[in-house]
Design an enzyme around this catalytic site. Structure first.
Site, PDB file in Angstrom:
ATOM      1  N   LYS A   1      17.161  30.185   9.269  1.00  0.00           N
ATOM      2  CA  LYS A   1      17.706  28.897   8.818  1.00  0.00           C
ATOM      3  C   LYS A   1      17.771  28.871   7.287  1.00  0.00           C
ATOM      4  O   LYS A   1      18.744  28.382   6.700  1.00  0.00           O
ATOM      5  CB  LYS A   1      16.848  27.748   9.369  1.00  0.00           C
TER       6      LYS A   1
ATOM      7  N   GLN B   1       9.437  22.987  12.364  1.00  0.00           N
ATOM      8  CA  GLN B   1       9.671  24.006  13.394  1.00  0.00           C
ATOM      9  C   GLN B   1       8.756  23.757  14.596  1.00  0.00           C
ATOM     10  O   GLN B   1       7.550  23.642  14.464  1.00  0.00           O
ATOM     11  CB  GLN B   1       9.433  25.412  12.808  1.00  0.00           C
TER      12      GLN B   1
ATOM     13  N   ASP C   1      17.618  17.632  12.193  1.00  0.00           N
ATOM     14  CA  ASP C   1      17.396  18.420  13.410  1.00  0.00           C
ATOM     15  C   ASP C   1      17.335  17.497  14.634  1.00  0.00           C
ATOM     16  O   ASP C   1      17.094  17.962  15.746  1.00  0.00           O
ATOM     17  CB  ASP C   1      16.082  19.215  13.271  1.00  0.00           C
TER      18      ASP C   1
END
Ligand code: NAP
Length: 271
Positions: free
Chosen positions: A45, A89, A112
């Protein structure tokens, strides 16, 4: 398609940077603990950010981090004007209340799509950043003009980051949606009725080719070492109408969607 998206984003970031006197918008990624797969995903990413001209800021915290410590890191990023997007994450170590930490991310920076408020808004058809993997899947279906309206979509998996949001997105696109999980009975029979199959189980080749009907659209969101997905793809390639390869399908689209949503956040936040 993910490369095309990156090209377009690089142009938009150049325009943004000119308006900011060269200042670079930041995507902050938080990695807690030393899980090697998670470290790889965060690195990928970060590299995608660099390719399009965003600055990745890596926050790495030790395995024994507490919920309070993680919340305080997120607060700092929420308050930092240069940070336009925050990615925590998944999964975090088990002592941490992951849901509380996801929900602590400022909605304007939830690129996200992990907060309950973002999920709720998306589900109600309101403007929100979708969870990146499901939103990437929907972009693929749109781009390739795969008919969704009126089709029977069977989603196997109901996790908050994948199964549930992709089911809501397909429902919003007028599919008839069945969500399956570990307590579902007669899974093979249900999958046999699917026009669109989404594998989001987290078990290598758990969904067998013989369960999938001829002409179905096969979306494999799974990824396991050795480039294996959640669906037995080799058995469906010749009989399905379209499929996402593993690797190279849903994975790159997840990253492209994440950075696209970060650029959108930077444009909206004006930084
Ligand atoms: P997860 O949180 O472990 O969820 C797995 C889901 O599968 C759960 O809802 C579970 O049901 C269901 N399940 C487990 N065993 C089952 C069974 N025997 N029959 C039917 N359903 C069953 O996994 P996740 O985070 O959603 O990830 C799923 C997969 O997607 C993984 O392979 C992961 O690596 C991959 N992934 C890929 C990306 C990408 O960027 N490409 C991003 C995220 C995830 P219960 O709810 O009943 O437990």
């Amino acid at each position: 398609m993910s490369k095309q998206i990156e090209l377009e984003l690089a142009g938009r970031v150049q325009v943004l940077r000119r308006g900011l006197d060269g200042m670079v918008p930041v995507l902050a990624t938080i990695l807690v603990g030393g899980d090697p797969s998670s470290a790889t995903y965060v690195r990928m990413k970060g590299k995608a950010c660099e390719r399009i001209g965003l600055e990745p800021r890596r926050v790495e915290l030790p395995e024994e981090t507490t919920t309070e410590e993680l919340l305080s890191e997120i607060t700092k990023l929420n308050e930092d004007p240069r940070v336009c997007g925050i990615l925590l994450q998944h999964p975090v170590p088990s002592q941490i209340d992951e849901r509380a930490c996801f929900n602590h991310i400022d909605l304007a920076k939830d690129v996200d799509g992990v907060t309950v408020l973002g999920f709720g808004r998306m589900s109600m058809g309101e403007a929100a950043y979708g969870s990146a993997t499901p939103a990437g899947i929907m972009r693929l279906l749109n781009h390739y003009k795969v008919p969704v309206e009126g089709k029977h979509a069977v989603v196997i998996g109901r996790s908050p980051i994948l199964g549930k949001p992709v089911a809501m997105m397909l429902l919003n696109a007028n599919a008839t949606v069945t969500i399956c999980h570990s307590k579902t009975q007669n899974l093979p029979e249900i999958v046999r009725t699917a026009d669109i199959v989404v594998g989001a189980v987290g078990r290598p080749e758990f969904i067998k080719g013989e369960w999938i009907k001829d002409g179905a659209v096969v979306i494999d969101a799974g990824y396991h070492p050795g480039g294996i997905g959640d669906i037995e793809l080799s058995a469906v390639i010749d009989k399905c109408s379209a499929y996402t390869p593993v690797p190279g399908g849903v994975g790159p689209m997840t990253i492209a969607t994440l950075i696209a949503q970060t650029v959108e956040a930077a444009e909206k936040l004006g930084r």
